[in-house]
Design an enzyme around this catalytic site. Structure first.
Site, PDB file in Angstrom:
ATOM      1  N   HIS A  41      -7.151   9.658   1.452  1.00 23.93           N
ATOM      2  CA  HIS A  41      -6.487   8.245   1.792  1.00 23.93           C
ATOM      3  C   HIS A  41      -6.532   8.233   3.275  1.00 23.93           C
ATOM      4  O   HIS A  41      -7.226   7.326   3.837  1.00 23.93           O
ATOM      5  CB  HIS A  41      -5.126   8.401   1.130  1.00 23.93           C
ATOM      6  CG  HIS A  41      -4.402   7.085   1.484  1.00 23.93           C
ATOM      7  ND1 HIS A  41      -2.777   7.240   1.491  1.00 23.93           N
ATOM      8  CD2 HIS A  41      -4.732   5.903   1.980  1.00 23.93           C
ATOM      9  CE1 HIS A  41      -2.632   5.903   1.959  1.00 23.93           C
ATOM     10  NE2 HIS A  41      -3.669   5.095   2.274  1.00 23.93           N
TER      11      HIS A  41
ATOM     12  N   ASN B  88      -4.985   3.905  -2.827  1.00 24.50           N
ATOM     13  CA  ASN B  88      -3.792   3.712  -2.096  1.00 24.50           C
ATOM     14  C   ASN B  88      -2.827   3.184  -3.038  1.00 24.50           C
ATOM     15  O   ASN B  88      -1.639   3.376  -3.256  1.00 24.50           O
ATOM     16  CB  ASN B  88      -3.690   2.755  -0.900  1.00 24.50           C
ATOM     17  CG  ASN B  88      -2.382   2.417  -0.312  1.00 24.50           C
ATOM     18  OD1 ASN B  88      -1.846   3.238   0.247  1.00 24.50           O
ATOM     19  ND2 ASN B  88      -1.992   1.236  -0.461  1.00 24.50           N
TER      20      ASN B  88
END
Length: 876
Positions: free
Chosen positions: A532, A727
């Site tokens: 991420h 996400n």
């Protein structure tokens, strides 16, 4: 003099309209009507808390705001052959209201005097003589003779003229390569880029528009003491890192290499003003941030009245976070009323006055509160969960290591055939390897070099290897989990490892459940720090900076990429301020703790730009092989791999769109090579933005249209689809901490110990005492609830804001085809999610895989925890 007298007589006899017509026929000025759309400064804007703002429309009238047109094709010999300028025009009130105007926007008219001998307008200068800034959305010339409508997309904050040492210049939504730029505009094009680059000195202020680079030297705060010191990331072979946006703040007192930090709760860390969140997004961000803070505050006060503060005693305690909130004891309720203002107290308590607002129930436990425990779901989430980018094909058995044996000794896995041979559905280990049936989630090499440091903190965890078998129905079956620690005599002596295998009863079942939890802890940290943060947020920021510094807004590649950079610098600045800094939220909620960012720097050493595209990534991980007979030229070894199946469709759509777009401006490789802005852009990305990797041989040379297409496709994929995949599923799966714990606080219980006895007598409590504590759970869940939400003003893949982004017909047609293809992909994903043969699509938890499902709805205001939609950019 005779001409003026003649015109005066005409004006008296025939009126002003005929005068204007005669002036035009005689080569004199014409009246060009324009509309100007702007927004007043809002108190919710980042810098609006302590500044004055425009209270009424009339304050902008008169000569407060001027606009001056710049010729695109006529030079002025009396001014050094620079572009001719029209006379200044000023804002006037507009009688009619436009229903399409954005909330808070005001429409003005402006009347421009324009002489034919000046030619076609190619830009305009705006000057703000008011006391405060405003947001200029657009300027439109309604009926320019011979051309019709000319539109300028502005979308920029205009500060008072005293704040600038230069003119603010805007260009229309026309596209020019540098070589095709009209001669009178070239100076303005070059000057605008020079302004955006700045001079590299001084502390940048809110009205500055400078895009520049800096090292990650703002995470630590050595003035607070040694515990707050953090290494500078970037600029060294030991700690390489992508660059971030420069703020120019002074150094700390104790360390001249570390930049001084702002007060923690200040959110106005410098980024160029136009990169800041817009009104709606900032409103959402503050609202949900306040809600999360209050939930943590309530729960902490409540914990004071608990017999085991900061601990979940049962799984029901965890579920209580969502099923009505944690009951507030009377003593805690009284204390809350003492420290929280009455109005806020009423707002955040339910009507019964006994419970704080609850967290939304994560999808993973909505239909079944225990399905997450199954081995099938454990394996499925590696293909369709929040981190579907780490699993790879096992090519050597036992699994091997790439760590230097001189430093780390023997790190080869201790998993052997006896551990797994009875679980391969009648196959031998060699047959399973040959038939591509064995896969691994391997976090061993990434964590082992840091494990000794990590375990000196409150964390107590392992480096894990998880072996899985691909069944004939397309699902993954866990075979074994290896938990490894550095040798107690020293890292050079290798690893000390224990292998655990599935069990369905007795204490062995509880041990296996803990082994899966340690794997989830590893995967949570790698996901948050690497998949991420590093591989989307951090690596994209240099592209944002370089694009604004080196590619004019007139450049076709700037127009292509700009939507995919929206809000990235702002969210990254906020992350440095409150999330990834020393003792920030991330250090408090993931297991590497104070070594989190340092570890991500070491892993960045292996980052390769050309491997960030999905096909290359799948091939590298052994998940796919090249095969021209299959769609997209790849054959997936895990056929029912939702992330890869949906991702390849999205990747192909992006690639086709980029190829069609680029080829319309670059019909030959020679034009790519001879474009000075493009070449400067790519050189700066390589040599500065990712400067610690500038000598790597894998960088595209940017000599061909194919290299340009490949590079832009990778950038757009990473900023949009890859970020969406890693996400927006965070709350779905990690919102329930038992499914995705982020910290382990003690080692696996050993036989004949008190911890082992507790595991036998009360396995649930032993499990909860091992994983993330209550406080850290509340912090972590509060964070990912914010990060998993789509903003109500989000712009999704296949959408453009504004829609009038170019005049060129071929790119517009190509974009329509791109959008239509995304509609088909969205419909196809919905069909696959309803196909019962696609067992990895929903799993036992019945959560359909929608993270790569485009949101092609016309209603772009849909936001929140919707679980689908691919935003254009790394915007949260």
């Amino acid at each position: 003099m005779c001409l003026q007298l003649f015109l005066h007589l005409v004006d008296m006899i025939r009126g002003k309209e005929d005068k204007n017509r005669l002036e035009g026929e005689m080569g004199m000025s014409k009246k060009i009507q324009g509309t100007v759309v702007l927004m007043r400064k809002s108190m919710l804007d980042f810098n609006g808390f302590h500044a004055s703002f425009l209270d009424s429309v009339h304050e902008l009238l008169g000569k407060r705001v001027s606009l001056q047109l710049i010729s695109a094709d006529t030079a002025d010999p009396e001014n050094g052959m620079e572009a001719k300028l029209g006379q200044p025009a000023y804002l006037e009130e507009l009688n009619k209201k436009l229903s399409s105007t954005a909330a808070g926007a005001t429409i003005f008219k402006a009347t421009f005097d324009w002489n034919e001998d000046i030619g076609i307008p190619g830009a305009f200068i705006i000057k703000n003589h008011h006391q405060s800034e405003f947001y200029l959305k657009s300027v439109t010339l309604e009926d320019f003779p011979g051309l019709g409508r000319i539109h300028f997309n502005c979308n920029s904050w205009i500060y008072p003229t005293k704040k600038y040492k230069y003119n603010r210049v805007f260009f229309p939504n026309q596209t020019y390569l540098p070589s095709n730029t009209p001669e009178p505009l070239r100076k303005y094009r070059a000057e605008e880029l020079a302004i955006l680059r700045g001079d590299g000195t001084g502390e940048l202020k809110e009205w500055d528009r400078v895009y520049d680079y800096a090292l990650y030297n703002d995470l630590g705060d050595p003035d607070k003491g040694p515990d707050y010191e953090r290494p500078v990331l970037g600029g060294s072979s030991e700690y390489p890192y992508p660059r971030r946006g420069r703020t120019g703040r002074p150094p700390t007192k104790k360390d001249p290499e570390t930049e001084k930090r702002l007060f923690l709760l200040r959110l106005d860390i410098y980024v160029p003003r136009d990169e800041r969140f817009k009104y709606l997004k900032m409103s959402d961000f503050l609202a949900y941030g306040l809600k999360s803070v209050m939930q943590v505050l309530f729960s902490e006060i409540i914990a004071l009245c608990d017999c085991t503060p900061n601990e979940f005693d049962t799984f029901q305690d965890v579920l209580d976070l969502y099923e009505g909130g944690i009951p507030v004891p009377r003593g805690a309720l009284k204390r809350i009323r003492e420290i929280i203002p009455l109005q806020m107290f009423k707002e955040i308590l339910r009507s019964d006055g006994e419970r704080p607002p609850k967290f939304p129930t994560p999808d993973v436990i909505k239909e079944d509160e225990t399905a997450w425990m199954s081995d099938e779901e454990f394996g499925r989430q590696m293909l369709a969960g929040v981190n579907p980018v780490s699993i790879r094909l096992l090519q050597d058995f036992p699994p091997t290591s790439t760590l230097d044996p001189k430093l780390y000794g023997n790190q080869t896995s201790t998993i052997n055939e006896k551990h797994i041979e009875q679980k391969l559905d009648g196959r031998t280990v060699d047959e399973a390897l040959t038939n591509n049936k064995l896969f691994i989630l391997d976090h061993h090499d990434a964590l082992m070099p840091y494990l000794k440091k990590i375990n000196t903190t409150s964390t107590k965890t392992y480096a894990t290897r998880t072996l899985l078998f691909l069944k004939d129905d397309g699902t993954l079956k866990p075979l074994a989990i290896e938990l490894s620690l550095p040798h107690p005599k020293g890292e050079q002596y290798g690893a000390v490892s224990t292998v655990y295998t599935p069990a369905e009863e007795g204490v062995e079942k509880s041990v296996w459940k803990l082994a899966k939890a340690y794997t989830a802890v590893n995967d949570s940290g790698v996901h948050q720090l690497i998949s991420h943060w590093l591989n989307t947020h951090a690596v994209i920021e240099p592209f944002v900076i370089a694009t604004n510094r080196q590619l004019s807004v007139l450049h076709p590649i700037h127009k292509l990429l700009h939507p995919h950079f929206r809000d990235t610098m702002n969210i990254n600045a906020l992350a440095r301020q409150i999330l990834i800094n020393a003792y920030g939220v991330l250090e408090n909620t993931v297991f590497p703790a104070k070594y989190s960012m340092e570890m991500s720097s070491v892993i960045y050493k292996g980052w390769v730009f050309t491997e960030q595209g999905l096909p290359a990534d799948l091939i590298k991980r052994g998940i796919a092989v090249e095969d021209p007979s299959h769609p997209h030229g790849l054959r997936l070894l895990i056929e029912h791999y939702p992330y890869a199946v949906d991702g390849l469709e999205i990747w192909s759509a992006i690639e086709t769109w980029v190829k069609e777009y680029c080829s319309s401006y670059y019909p030959s490789d020679e034009i790519v090579q001879c474009d000075p802005e493009l070449q400067s852009w790519w050189a700066e990305i390589r040599d500065v933005g990712h400067g610690d990797k500038k000598n790597e041989p894998w960088w595209p040379k940017m000599h061909t249209v194919a290299e340009l297409t490949q590079s832009c496709t990778i950038i757009i994929w990473v900023a949009s689809a890859l970020h969406a995949a890693v996400n927006f599923g965070q709350y779905t799966y990690a919102g329930y901490v038992c499914n995705r714990p982020t910290i382990s606080r003690r080692f696996m219980p050993e036989p004949d110990t008190d911890e082992y006895a507790e595991l036998e007598l009360n396995p649930d409590r032993a499990f909860l005492k091992t994983i993330t504590s209550q406080l850290h759970t509340l912090l972590g869940v509060s964070l990912i609830e914010i990060l998993s939400r789509h903003s109500s003003d989000e712009v999704y893949l296949g959408q453009r804001d504004p829609q009038e982004w170019t005049l060129d017909p071929e790119p517009l047609k190509a974009f329509d085809r791109f959008r239509n293809r995304l509609v088909k992909i969205e419909n196809r994903i919905k069909e696959l999610n309803e196909d019962e043969q696609q067992k990895n699509r929903k799993g036992l938890v019945n959560v359909p895989y929608t993270l790569l499902c485009p949101n092609t709805s016309e209603d772009s205001t849909v936001g929140g925890l919707i679980g689908y939609g691919i935003p254009n950019s790394v915007s949260i």
